[in-house]
Write a protein that holds these residues in place. Structure first.
Motif, mmCIF file in Angstrom:
data_model
loop_
_atom_site.group_PDB
_atom_site.id
_atom_site.type_symbol
_atom_site.label_atom_id
_atom_site.label_comp_id
_atom_site.label_asym_id
_atom_site.label_seq_id
_atom_site.Cartn_x
_atom_site.Cartn_y
_atom_site.Cartn_z
ATOM 1 N N LEU A 261 7.196 0.263 22.118
ATOM 2 C CA LEU A 261 7.065 1.708 22.279
ATOM 3 C C LEU A 261 6.743 2.041 23.737
ATOM 4 O O LEU A 261 5.864 1.432 24.336
ATOM 5 N N ASP A 263 6.631 5.484 26.825
ATOM 6 C CA ASP A 263 6.646 6.929 27.031
ATOM 7 C C ASP A 263 7.800 7.284 27.968
ATOM 8 O O ASP A 263 8.669 6.455 28.251
ATOM 9 N N TYR A 282 11.759 4.911 21.636
ATOM 10 C CA TYR A 282 11.175 6.234 21.847
ATOM 11 C C TYR A 282 12.068 7.226 21.123
ATOM 12 O O TYR A 282 13.210 6.892 20.760
#
Length: 322
Positions: A261, A263, A282
């Motif tokens: 994961l 950002d 994402y």
């Protein structure tokens, strides 16, 4: 322990472009990969296949794309640590310390994980479990090796149809067998194969292989029909791969199943650890080589600021440097 600005884990297309771009930003780079040569899954699985979704190339062979990326990265002289696995992650003075399986230790300004699917193992062909001969492959490094052969391809995904496209001009015959009527492959690729002299058999399974020392034939069982035996020189088992992230799962990095994961800056939950390419996840993620290139640039630029807070996030266009 050696110092390096950026350690890139994974020498596939995304990792190679990240190596180039980090060099462009003036960062020292070490590229780590468990495989013995650059290119990742492209080199290991489909070096002869054509790739159609890289900007600027209507089509390009996998091995040629890798060669171009290596040449591009070589502009800034990255160090390659190949045939060795990245094992442990720790921190010293707030910076990542990467321990490799061969005993090397890298003190890094940042790490960018571009490991694709991680290590991968081909799914076996059930009919081959008790067959002791040769002639069963999971990918074709050299298309010419199958020239003039009767080739049986098992599978219904992109790889199966890509192999059919690539091998049809060379092979004596191509038979593609899939256990369902619908395919997972891209519809346009399926249509192209349908227009070729390729026999496609659906709702069918390969139940037995024949041969002594090498494959000479295969039994195909179609639902509601008698078993048919066809001549076969090589079976391409394009049934996909199982992925294993290996030691990465012990680092404490946040995962969604087998994906890391990140950002919008491509940062993970761990300090100074970024990720790019197929291994990332994402909202809205699209797994294309082209996407990985953009993610690599994003990861490098954000890592550059973490390594040197005085650096600019946007370094200017590469054309300005010429």
């Amino acid at each position: 322990m050696r110092e390096v600005d950026v350690a890139i884990i994974g020498a596939g297309p995304t990792g190679l472009f990240a190596a180039y771009y980090a060099g462009f930003r003036g960062l020292s780079v070490a590229v780590v990969d468990v495989l013995p040569e650059p290119g990742g899954q492209v080199t290991a699985m489909y070096p002869e296949k054509m790739i159609y979704d890289v900007a600027g190339f209507p089509s390009i062979k996998g091995r040629d794309l890798v060669a171009n990326l290596v040449t591009q990265a070589e502009t800034f002289g990255p160090e390659y640590l190949l045939g060795v696995r990245a094992e442990k992650l720790s921190y010293l003075d707030g910076k990542p310390v990467l321990s490799l399986a061969n005993g090397d230790i890298l003190h890094c300004g940042a790490i960018i994980v571009t490991a694709g699917l991680g290590s991968f193992t081909p799914r076996p062909l059930p009919a081959a479990e008790n067959f002791v001969g040769g002639g069963i492959v999971f990918f074709v490094p050299h298309l010419a090796d199958l020239a003039g052969q009767d080739v049986l391809i098992v599978g219904g995904g992109d790889s199966a149809f890509d192999w059919a496209l690539a091998l049809q001009p060379l092979a004596r015959s191509i038979t593609l067998v899939h256990r369902r009527e619908k395919f997972r492959a891209h519809a346009a690729t399926v249509d192209r194969v349908r227009d070729l002299p390729v026999r496609i058999v659906v709702n069918a399974e390969v139940t037995k292989l024949h041969g002594d020392g090498a494959v000479t034939g295969a039994d195909i069982a179609v639902k509601g029909a008698e078993v048919e035996t066809i001549p076969v020189d090589t079976v391409v088992a394009a049934l996909g791969f199982t992925a294993d992230l290996g030691p990465l799962t012990e680092w404490g990095v946040a995962l969604d199943k087998r994906h890391i994961l990140v950002d919008s800056t491509m940062a993970t939950n761990l300090p100074r650890v970024f990720s790019a390419g197929d291994i990332t996840e994402y909202p809205g993620k699209v797994r294309l080589i082209a996407t990985g290139f953009g993610e690599a640039a994003t990861a490098v630029n954000n890592a550059a600021v973490v390594i040197n807070p005085a650096a600019h996030l946007f370094p200017g266009h590469s054309s300005d440097a010429g």
